[in-house]
Design a protein around this motif. Structure first.
Motif, PDB file in Angstrom:
ATOM      1  N   GLU A 125       3.415 -17.996 -40.836  1.00 61.41           N
ATOM      2  CA  GLU A 125       3.717 -19.284 -40.223  1.00 61.41           C
ATOM      3  C   GLU A 125       4.846 -19.966 -40.994  1.00 61.41           C
ATOM      4  N   LEU A 126       5.922 -20.260 -40.285  1.00 61.80           N
ATOM      5  CA  LEU A 126       7.076 -20.866 -40.936  1.00 61.80           C
ATOM      6  C   LEU A 126       7.513 -22.056 -40.087  1.00 61.80           C
ATOM      7  N   PRO A 127       7.410 -23.269 -40.635  1.00 65.15           N
ATOM      8  CA  PRO A 127       7.707 -24.437 -39.791  1.00 65.15           C
ATOM      9  C   PRO A 127       9.207 -24.689 -39.650  1.00 65.15           C
ATOM     10  N   VAL A 128       9.883 -23.809 -38.897  1.00 64.17           N
ATOM     11  CA  VAL A 128      11.303 -23.997 -38.607  1.00 64.17           C
ATOM     12  C   VAL A 128      11.432 -24.253 -37.113  1.00 64.17           C
ATOM     13  N   PHE A 129      12.153 -25.276 -36.763  1.00 59.08           N
ATOM     14  CA  PHE A 129      12.301 -25.602 -35.347  1.00 59.08           C
ATOM     15  C   PHE A 129      13.740 -25.990 -35.050  1.00 59.08           C
ATOM     16  N   PRO A 130      14.172 -25.776 -33.785  1.00 60.01           N
ATOM     17  CA  PRO A 130      15.575 -26.072 -33.452  1.00 60.01           C
ATOM     18  C   PRO A 130      15.812 -27.567 -33.257  1.00 60.01           C
ATOM     19  N   VAL A 131      16.906 -28.051 -33.803  1.00 56.56           N
ATOM     20  CA  VAL A 131      17.339 -29.429 -33.554  1.00 56.56           C
ATOM     21  C   VAL A 131      18.770 -29.352 -33.032  1.00 56.56           C
ATOM     22  N   GLU A 148      18.809 -33.691 -31.756  1.00 57.38           N
ATOM     23  CA  GLU A 148      17.888 -33.781 -30.622  1.00 57.38           C
ATOM     24  C   GLU A 148      16.790 -32.730 -30.703  1.00 57.38           C
ATOM     25  N   HIS A 149      15.586 -33.174 -30.469  1.00 61.67           N
ATOM     26  CA  HIS A 149      14.439 -32.265 -30.448  1.00 61.67           C
ATOM     27  C   HIS A 149      14.187 -31.837 -29.008  1.00 61.67           C
ATOM     28  N   VAL A 150      14.874 -30.799 -28.568  1.00 60.34           N
ATOM     29  CA  VAL A 150      14.758 -30.378 -27.167  1.00 60.34           C
ATOM     30  C   VAL A 150      14.479 -28.881 -27.083  1.00 60.34           C
ATOM     31  N   GLY A 151      13.844 -28.328 -28.095  1.00 63.78           N
ATOM     32  CA  GLY A 151      13.541 -26.904 -28.074  1.00 63.78           C
ATOM     33  C   GLY A 151      14.810 -26.078 -28.149  1.00 63.78           C
ATOM     34  N   PHE A 152      14.817 -24.956 -27.442  1.00 63.16           N
ATOM     35  CA  PHE A 152      15.949 -24.028 -27.540  1.00 63.16           C
ATOM     36  C   PHE A 152      16.993 -24.263 -26.448  1.00 63.16           C
ATOM     37  N   ASP A 153      16.992 -25.448 -25.870  1.00 64.68           N
ATOM     38  CA  ASP A 153      17.962 -25.795 -24.834  1.00 64.68           C
ATOM     39  C   ASP A 153      19.322 -26.053 -25.485  1.00 64.68           C
TER      40      ASP A 153
END
Lengths: 478, 410
Positions: free
Chosen positions: B245-251, B291-296
């Motif tokens: 589990e690695l808490p990396v997310f797209p911004v 922006e926190h919009v996932g991989f869009d």
């Protein structure tokens, strides 16, 4: 959302045909075009105040154009024509950003039809950036619509029947056309005759163009290719030489002509920017001019409610564009419930039958005008291949030899395609060169990345809120 | 892992290319797998090397916090990251002058490292001035930050609006061309023996008991002694395939690029609406949204308009300048905004080089060195404790400044 059943981008034969088909089924449409009047490149109308010179070759194409435009005008209450508008972006697959002199606004399309047409293919060769070198289309536009002569002594060169049209047009306008240089060899042309005769109307039209040039004493050099254009301030001399079936010239037999203008174009490339921005799956189709959106027979792309018709979906000429437009129109009319299934099938069958009848003619022409490797070898090391960034061929080759074999990687390494044209002008030719040089396929070297704005827009224009311009159908999208 | 052993790097952005080079330089057999996905953050980076500016929140951070404040979500406040991170970024930034020479020699690529007059943060309001004052109090004394009057600003940058209350100048902050930096690392890595496979989409990591034993590309399997997770915004997804589990997310960050211009800016300029930097070929890059919009990876009208308005307010002559293009990248973000480096507790054979978020370019040199040092078990040139993944196990959300809706999906 608009009240229009569809928003159509492009008012050439394909776009007009979609709009007319939908209007005749009782549906509202909106048509957006960069020109003030409908017609597109092929049926371009002169601006108000100009009388169109009667074409010396009375051709069925211009009659068809007049007929289409007449139907388009008669259905005006169902067709909202937005001329002088540039589409600069496409958001969320069907929200168009449309600008005119007063500002810009968003138009949300319930269905979006892309009918953007094609642009001319000019591979780089020594001297191609000299003033006085232009595309046949540009010369035709000057002479036909603006009543400006592109030059006094003109050589028309490249490949395809459009050269004959332009040579005639320039001759009629009073330009001294010193010759037509066509890559296709005489023997290949002769072999194509049976295929071309499969459509008598189109074949005879071509024949009439050819005969008029002969009668005017304008030489047609088949199996020849342009080597270079020379001159400082303006083109002074052009050299061309006989070429083989791969369009590779025999430089030892070069001929020089003195001209002040060279019109050169090697067929057409589909304009695919909007399809790419919409997210359509693209495919490489060499015989249709390049990268095109993958579509069904009815012009449906991989993106829901986004359609493509005409040369923008693969170069095939005005007649095919018109039929494709009809197919898209019928499909949308059925989707919108304006016609029943039986009507759709009956009318569709008729159009498909006509398209099939054109197939052999088209294939013959596609095969003749297929771009050959010789064209990618005309540039020399110091020929500028990317006009925006003023990159020479050797500068790009260094990048290729360092292992950059895709548009993306070459762009980073060499700045090819980094300019305002976003690679539209340089990449079609350079992609072929990279493919040949690295032994990769055109699919592997890939296509350009398209980013908005796809037409020039200033920081100030993009900073502005939407203009208040009232567009009947185009309620502001939210 | 010892020298001479096999390491696979997943991801050909700045983190992966830099890691491949540092590893190859240490005689490790490196294979880099990359599938250039739309949204690669390196390609939408401004290339600003703003170690202090970003770590005290006067780079991209203040644009985000100002936007949040405008939405009524939070008061606009300085967004200061831990001191250890600032030190880390400063140390990494210090690598650039020598690195530029080293990479030019080994790759032939000029990374366009341009020492200028530093990063200029423009203050339009007294409130912004108060924020800067409080940041300045937290900084060590020395030549880290200098407060300028409107006249000073005009002397430094005549193109900038005079309608400011002042500016903060961070003199050590310069810029590079991020794409050329990645390209230079890549070619230098290849020259040092690394192997690059492009257009190769890694589908997962293969794990055997407590060890990652290689990388899967569809049916193909690439066994290796260690895998470097440099998959950027996608590195959380990659780790998940090995049960890590690695808490990396797209911004998402949207940027606007103008046509080529004569010199209008002599260094990076940031404001609470946008930042601007003129690249060495003359284009002005205007960034950037957070922006926190996932991989869009799409661009949006309001964001473009807002960036353009901010740019015109800052440099009025930009109004009539043509925009060449607008695009977006996905920054690999973490809950505490610090990178994730090094090994993972409980699973061997995977080393992280990710979470570059807003500072992936300036952090790249040191991140890559540390990752290579971890792989070959050499002494570390900077303590890594603050950056290891296990910090999240103690506190799953770290010292989160903003909660992320994408956390669970990354």
């Amino acid at each position: 959302m608009t009240e229009s059943s569809a928003v159509i981008v492009g008012a050439g034969p394909a776009g007009i045909s979609v709009a007319v088909t939908l209007a005749e089924c009782g549906l509202q449409t909106t048509v957006v075009d960069e020109n003030p009047l409908a017609g597109g490149q092929v049926f371009r109308q002169p601006p108000a105040g100009f009388q169109r010179a009667a074409s010396a070759v009375s051709d069925s194409a211009s009659r068809r154009g007049d007929e289409l435009r007449r139907r388009f005008a008669n259905l005006g209450d169902r067709i909202e024509f937005l001329g002088n508008r540039k589409v600069w972006g496409l958001f969320d697959s069907r929200r168009l950003a449309v600008a005119n002199a007063a500002g810009w606004r968003m138009i949300q399309a319930e269905r979006l039809v892309l009918a953007p047409g094609a642009y001319e293919f000019v591979p780089p060769f020594p001297g191609w950036t000299t003033p006085g070198v232009m595309t046949p289309g540009a010369a035709q536009l000057l002479a036909k619509s603006m009543h400006v002569l592109p030059g006094k002594r003109v050589l028309v060169a490249g490949t395809g029947p459009f050269l004959l049209v332009v040579a005639n047009c320039l001759h009629d306008a009073g330009v001294r056309v010193v010759g037509v240089v066509e890559c296709t060899t005489r023997s290949e042309a002769l072999k194509a005759i049976p295929g071309l005769l499969s459509n008598l109307a189109l074949a005879s039209q071509g024949w009439r163009y050819l005969r008029r040039l002969r009668r005017a004493g304008i030489p047609i050099h088949t199996g020849h290719v342009i080597l270079d254009a020379q001159g400082q301030e303006q083109v002074e001399r052009v050299r061309f030489a006989p070429c083989d079936a791969d369009w590779r010239p025999d430089r030892s037999r070069a001929v020089t002509v003195e001209v002040d203008t060279l019109c050169v174009g090697y067929g057409f490339i589909p304009r695919s920017e909007l399809a790419q921005l919409a997210g359509c799956d693209m495919r490489w189709a060499d015989e249709l001019g390049g990268w095109i959106p993958a579509t069904s027979e009815d012009g449906e792309t991989s993106v829901n409610a986004v359609y493509v018709a005409g040369d923008g979906g693969g170069v095939a000429g005005a007649l095919v564009a018109e039929y494709q437009g009809t197919l898209v129109g019928l499909h949308i009319a059925r989707q919108a419930g304006a016609i029943d299934e039986a009507t759709l099938q009956a009318r569709r069958r008729e159009v498909v039958r006509r398209l099939k009848k054109l197939r052999r003619f088209r294939r013959t022409l596609d095969k003749l005008s297929r771009v050959r490797p010789g064209l990618t070898e005309l540039a020399t090391d110091d020929t500028v291949v990317c006009r925006c960034e003023e990159l020479t061929r050797s500068e790009v080759d260094i990048g290729v030899d360092a292992g950059c074999a895709t548009y993306r990687s070459l762009k980073v390494a060499t700045r090819l395609g980094m300019g305002p044209c976003q690679g539209r002008m340089c990449w079609p030719a350079m992609a072929r060169r990279v493919a040949l040089r690295t032994g990769r396929s055109m699919e592997q070297v890939g296509l350009i990345s398209v980013r908005p704005p796809i037409v020039p827009m200033s920081v100030g224009e993009l900073a502005e809120p939407e203009s208040a311009e009232t567009i009947r159908s185009g309620g502001s999208a939210t | 892992v010892n020298s001479g052993q096999d390491v696979t790097v997943v991801g050909g952005g700045i983190a992966g290319c830099a890691a491949a080079y540092e590893l190859a330089k240490r005689d490790v057999q490196v294979l880099l797998l990359d599938r250039a996905l739309p949204g690669c953050a390196t390609s939408a980076s401004a290339g600003g090397l703003w170690p202090v500016g970003e770590s005290v929140g006067l780079g991209c951070g203040i644009i985000y916090s100002a936007a949040q404040a405008a939405d009524g979500n939070a008061p606009m406040s300085p967004h200061v990251l831990p001191e250890v991170f600032r030190d880390f970024l400063v140390a990494s930034n210090d690598c650039f002058p020598d690195l530029a020479d080293e990479l030019l020699e080994r790759s032939g690529v000029d990374i366009e490292f341009a020492p200028g007059r530093g990063l200029l943060f423009l203050m339009y309001t007294l409130k912004e001035q108060a924020i800067v004052d409080s940041i300045a109090r937290g900084l060590p004394t020395g030549e880290v930050m200098e407060i300028l009057s409107p006249e000073d600003v005009f002397d430094l940058e005549p193109s900038i609006t005079r309608d400011v209350v002042g500016a903060a100048l961070l003199p050590g902050e310069h810029q590079v061309n991020p794409m050329l930096l990645a390209e230079a690392y890549k070619r230098a890595a290849i020259a040092a023996g690394a192997c690059f496979l492009h257009d190769t989409q890694v589908t997962g990591l293969r794990r055997k008991k407590d060890r990652v034993i290689g990388v899967e590309v569809g049916d193909q399997f690439f066994p290796c002694d260690a895998t470097i997770n440099a998959a950027g915004a996608w590195s959380g997804r990659l780790a998940a395939t090995a049960g890590v589990e690695l808490p990396v997310f797209p911004v998402r960050g949207q940027v606007v690029l103008t046509e080529t211009l004569p010199v209008v800016l002599h260094g990076g300029v940031s404001t609470s609406k946008c930042y601007l930097t003129q690249k060495s070929h003359g284009e002005v890059l205007i960034g950037s949204t957070t922006e926190h919009v996932g991989f869009d990876v799409s661009v949006t009208r309001p964001a473009i308009a807002s960036l353009c308005r901010g740019a015109i307010r800052t440099v009025p002559m930009l109004r009539d300048v043509a925009v060449k293009r607008v695009w977006a990248g996905l920054r690999p973000a973490t809950p505490d905004e610090l990178p994730i480096l090094g090994e993972v507790e409980g699973v061997r054979g995977i080393v992280n080089a990710t979470g570059g978020f807003r500072t992936g370019i300036v952090a790249a040199p040191l991140m890559a060195q540390l990752v290579a040092q971890v792989v070959v078990d050499a002494p570390l040139s900077f303590p890594i404790d603050a950056f290891v993944a296990s910090r999240f196990a103690k506190n799953p959300f770290g010292t989160s400044v903003h909660s992320s809706p994408d956390l669970g999906r990354s």
